[in-house]
Design a protein around this motif. Structure first.
Motif, PDB file in Angstrom:
ATOM      1  N   GLY A 153      -6.628   6.204 -17.613  1.00  0.00           N
ATOM      2  CA  GLY A 153      -6.806   6.582 -16.212  1.00  0.00           C
ATOM      3  C   GLY A 153      -5.766   7.611 -15.822  1.00  0.00           C
ATOM      4  O   GLY A 153      -4.566   7.363 -15.941  1.00  0.00           O
ATOM      5  N   GLU A 154      -6.223   8.761 -15.364  1.00  0.00           N
ATOM      6  CA  GLU A 154      -5.301   9.856 -15.067  1.00  0.00           C
ATOM      7  C   GLU A 154      -4.793   9.822 -13.635  1.00  0.00           C
ATOM      8  O   GLU A 154      -3.659  10.211 -13.363  1.00  0.00           O
ATOM      9  CB  GLU A 154      -5.996  11.199 -15.329  1.00  0.00           C
ATOM     10  N   ARG A 155      -5.626   9.389 -12.706  1.00  0.00           N
ATOM     11  CA  ARG A 155      -5.226   9.323 -11.305  1.00  0.00           C
ATOM     12  C   ARG A 155      -5.833   8.076 -10.664  1.00  0.00           C
ATOM     13  O   ARG A 155      -6.891   7.619 -11.067  1.00  0.00           O
ATOM     14  CB  ARG A 155      -5.716  10.560 -10.531  1.00  0.00           C
ATOM     15  N   GLY A 156      -5.137   7.556  -9.659  1.00  0.00           N
ATOM     16  CA  GLY A 156      -5.691   6.464  -8.865  1.00  0.00           C
ATOM     17  C   GLY A 156      -5.397   5.071  -9.373  1.00  0.00           C
ATOM     18  O   GLY A 156      -5.739   4.095  -8.703  1.00  0.00           O
ATOM     19  N   GLU A 157      -4.784   4.949 -10.542  1.00  0.00           N
ATOM     20  CA  GLU A 157      -4.483   3.641 -11.123  1.00  0.00           C
ATOM     21  C   GLU A 157      -2.974   3.461 -11.231  1.00  0.00           C
ATOM     22  O   GLU A 157      -2.231   4.426 -11.407  1.00  0.00           O
ATOM     23  CB  GLU A 157      -5.097   3.514 -12.520  1.00  0.00           C
ATOM     24  N   GLY A 158      -2.543   2.214 -11.187  1.00  0.00           N
ATOM     25  CA  GLY A 158      -1.119   1.937 -11.348  1.00  0.00           C
ATOM     26  C   GLY A 158      -0.764   0.583 -10.780  1.00  0.00           C
ATOM     27  O   GLY A 158      -1.573  -0.347 -10.801  1.00  0.00           O
ATOM     28  N   TRP A 159       0.453   0.442 -10.250  1.00  0.00           N
ATOM     29  CA  TRP A 159       0.914  -0.837  -9.724  1.00  0.00           C
ATOM     30  C   TRP A 159       1.760  -0.605  -8.483  1.00  0.00           C
ATOM     31  O   TRP A 159       2.213   0.509  -8.214  1.00  0.00           O
ATOM     32  CB  TRP A 159       1.679  -1.637 -10.772  1.00  0.00           C
ATOM     33  N   PHE A 160       1.948  -1.677  -7.728  1.00  0.00           N
ATOM     34  CA  PHE A 160       2.576  -1.565  -6.414  1.00  0.00           C
ATOM     35  C   PHE A 160       3.104  -2.932  -6.015  1.00  0.00           C
ATOM     36  O   PHE A 160       2.949  -3.921  -6.745  1.00  0.00           O
ATOM     37  CB  PHE A 160       1.571  -1.038  -5.384  1.00  0.00           C
ATOM     38  N   ASP A 161       3.697  -3.019  -4.837  1.00  0.00           N
ATOM     39  CA  ASP A 161       4.276  -4.258  -4.320  1.00  0.00           C
ATOM     40  C   ASP A 161       3.169  -5.083  -3.665  1.00  0.00           C
ATOM     41  O   ASP A 161       2.704  -4.762  -2.562  1.00  0.00           O
ATOM     42  CB  ASP A 161       5.379  -3.930  -3.314  1.00  0.00           C
ATOM     43  N   SER A 162       2.753  -6.137  -4.332  1.00  0.00           N
ATOM     44  CA  SER A 162       1.640  -6.948  -3.842  1.00  0.00           C
ATOM     45  C   SER A 162       1.981  -7.650  -2.527  1.00  0.00           C
ATOM     46  O   SER A 162       1.156  -7.718  -1.605  1.00  0.00           O
ATOM     47  CB  SER A 162       1.252  -7.989  -4.890  1.00  0.00           C
ATOM     48  N   VAL A 163       3.193  -8.181  -2.420  1.00  0.00           N
ATOM     49  CA  VAL A 163       3.586  -8.878  -1.197  1.00  0.00           C
ATOM     50  C   VAL A 163       3.727  -7.887  -0.043  1.00  0.00           C
ATOM     51  O   VAL A 163       3.406  -8.208   1.109  1.00  0.00           O
ATOM     52  CB  VAL A 163       4.885  -9.674  -1.419  1.00  0.00           C
ATOM     53  N   GLY A 164       4.149  -6.678  -0.337  1.00  0.00           N
ATOM     54  CA  GLY A 164       4.207  -5.650   0.698  1.00  0.00           C
ATOM     55  C   GLY A 164       2.827  -5.356   1.270  1.00  0.00           C
ATOM     56  O   GLY A 164       2.671  -5.173   2.481  1.00  0.00           O
ATOM     57  N   LEU A 165       1.814  -5.299   0.400  1.00  0.00           N
ATOM     58  CA  LEU A 165       0.443  -5.092   0.870  1.00  0.00           C
ATOM     59  C   LEU A 165       0.007  -6.232   1.777  1.00  0.00           C
ATOM     60  O   LEU A 165      -0.527  -6.015   2.873  1.00  0.00           O
ATOM     61  CB  LEU A 165      -0.504  -4.966  -0.324  1.00  0.00           C
ATOM     62  N   LEU A 166       0.248  -7.457   1.324  1.00  0.00           N
ATOM     63  CA  LEU A 166      -0.093  -8.633   2.126  1.00  0.00           C
ATOM     64  C   LEU A 166       0.595  -8.593   3.488  1.00  0.00           C
ATOM     65  O   LEU A 166      -0.040  -8.781   4.537  1.00  0.00           O
ATOM     66  CB  LEU A 166       0.304  -9.900   1.367  1.00  0.00           C
ATOM     67  N   GLN A 167       1.899  -8.346   3.488  1.00  0.00           N
ATOM     68  CA  GLN A 167       2.647  -8.377   4.749  1.00  0.00           C
ATOM     69  C   GLN A 167       2.222  -7.248   5.683  1.00  0.00           C
ATOM     70  O   GLN A 167       2.244  -7.402   6.909  1.00  0.00           O
ATOM     71  CB  GLN A 167       4.147  -8.318   4.472  1.00  0.00           C
ATOM     72  N   GLY A 168       1.816  -6.111   5.115  1.00  0.00           N
ATOM     73  CA  GLY A 168       1.311  -5.033   5.953  1.00  0.00           C
ATOM     74  C   GLY A 168       0.029  -5.428   6.666  1.00  0.00           C
ATOM     75  O   GLY A 168      -0.122  -5.210   7.881  1.00  0.00           O
ATOM     76  N   PHE A 169      -0.922  -6.007   5.912  1.00  0.00           N
ATOM     77  CA  PHE A 169      -2.153  -6.510   6.527  1.00  0.00           C
ATOM     78  C   PHE A 169      -1.829  -7.520   7.635  1.00  0.00           C
ATOM     79  O   PHE A 169      -2.362  -7.462   8.741  1.00  0.00           O
ATOM     80  CB  PHE A 169      -3.014  -7.210   5.481  1.00  0.00           C
ATOM     81  N   ARG A 170      -0.971  -8.470   7.280  1.00  0.00           N
ATOM     82  CA  ARG A 170      -0.680  -9.601   8.161  1.00  0.00           C
ATOM     83  C   ARG A 170       0.001  -9.148   9.458  1.00  0.00           C
ATOM     84  O   ARG A 170      -0.382  -9.563  10.566  1.00  0.00           O
ATOM     85  CB  ARG A 170       0.211 -10.591   7.404  1.00  0.00           C
TER      86      ARG A 170
END
Length: 397
Positions: A153-170
């Motif tokens: 995968g050249e673009r658009g794939e990878g990893w990130f802070d899962s809890v940060g995503l959750l807390q942003g939604f919340r």
């Protein structure tokens, strides 16, 4: 903790990333004007699948709709700050867009990668196929012996802070009026073909117009409280973080060996694991790390595939669970065939984090409009469970 009301238009059971994504999209949709309550039994989220995942997103699926779901997830993550902004304290989620690298060890595996590649490219995904020579030139740390093909995968794939995503939604959902309580649903009260209320451990009976089951590995238990059933089981997966004496260098992606064993960078370390074993379902309260899996399967496999991994030291480890759909490794999404105000979002089989933006949006559309408006997620409906008609996803890690 007590809810402020005795009745809500929507009650969401499970406030981790899928439940909070649903709350977020309801709260930000101007066409939805109802009341929303999220019931989450543990606000630390320490043992949620969200917190214990490998925190990654990919477009390399075998099924076109899964590709499109994650493409929306990538778009949401790239625009995360703008999407969830409440004040200056917006969580950082650090998207490392290094891609995935799937490896095939025989012609059968290569055919699968080629077939999947056609699907992915048709959806607009940026994915390259590399023969062993191309793999060796591009990834000097990789032992290409026994490999037939790679898919990067050249673009658009990878990893990130899962809890940060959750807390942003919340945080965004709460800022717009969604109510959260820390409590546990102990009974779902049904009258005929409708859910009328839930009972919490704290003693409240809360009426609801719609019930959304986003309770992860407890999803089957929640369904059975309503007299319903789904083919979803908790499956345990252990993750190990290692220090490597010889770093591989920059730009390393999440790499999946033909055996299913994988690794990715984690800061100055490397995170390693493998797909859940096809054992009978496990106790969702069992978080014991399977250290033997590292010694007998993960480390030997990766030490062969990446010679630098011959000298590693485990510095951390944990176990989490997949809510694993035994029918076809895909989520069950939408209303029950008869109890129409009971909505499922269960059985993600390890894809829940990356699929949460699209699934939250889809559930919001079902609740608000009675059908999907953006991406048609109807192939994931409960009807396929009744018909025993799998909607298979082959690329499960």
């Amino acid at each position: 903790m007590q809810a402020s009301r005795t009745s809500y238009d929507v009650v969401i059971v499970g406030g981790a990333v899928v439940g909070s994504a649903t709350a977020y999209f309801l709260a930000t949709n101007p066409d939805f004007t109802g009341t929303v309550l999220v019931i989450e039994k543990d606000w630390t989220y320490q043992r949620s699948a969200t917190a214990l995942s490998s925190s990654s997103i990919r477009h390399q699926f075998s099924n076109a709709i899964n590709v499109k779901i994650s493409q929306f997830g990538t778009e949401f993550i790239r625009n995360f700050k703008e999407n969830v902004a409440v004040d200056a304290d917006t969580p950082e989620i650090g998207f490392h867009e290094n891609g995935y690298l799937f490896l095939a060890g025989d012609e059968r595996g290569a055919d699968v990668l080629r077939r999947n590649h056609e699907t992915q490219v048709a959806c607009g995904a940026d994915v390259s196929l590399l023969d062993p020579d191309g793999l060796g030139k591009r990834f000097a740390w990789l032992n290409t012996e026994g490999l037939t093909l790679g898919s990067k995968g050249e673009r658009g794939e990878g990893w990130f802070d899962s809890v940060g995503l959750l807390q942003g939604f919340r945080k965004k959902a709460r800022s717009l009026g969604v109510e959260y309580i820390e409590d546990e649903v102990v009974a779902i009260n049904r009258e005929g073909d409708r859910i009328v209320s839930v009972t919490t451990r704290g003693g409240q009976v809360i009426a609801c117009g719609m019930l959304v089951n986003t309770s992860g590995t407890n999803s089957k238990v929640m369904a059975r409280m309503a007299g319903l059933d789904i083919p979803v089981e908790p499956r345990r997966r252990s993750i190990f973080v290692v220090d490597c004496r010889t770093p591989l260098g920059p730009g390393v992606g999440l790499t999946i060996d033909p055996t299913g064993v994988f690794f990715r960078p984690e800061g100055k370390f490397y995170l390693m694991g493998t797909a859940p074993r096809h054992d009978p379902e496990v106790d969702p309260a069992d978080f014991a790390v399977m250290h033997d899996e590292f010694e007998t399967e993960i480390w030997p496999t990766l030490a062969n595939r990446v010679p630098a991994f011959e000298a590693v030291k485990v510095v951390n480890s944990w176990a989490g669970h997949y809510d694993y759909c035994t029918l076809d490794h895909n989520v069950i999404l939408g209303p029950h065939a008869e109890v129409r105000n009971f909505l499922f979002a269960n059985g993600f089989s390890g894809h829940g984090l990356q699929q949460s933006p699209a699934m939250g949006r889809g559930l919001c559309e079902l609740i608000t409009y009675g059908g999907f408006r953006t991406l048609d997620l109807s192939p994931f409906g409960y009807e396929r469970v009744v018909a025993n008609r799998p909607f298979l996803e082959d690329a499960v890690i």
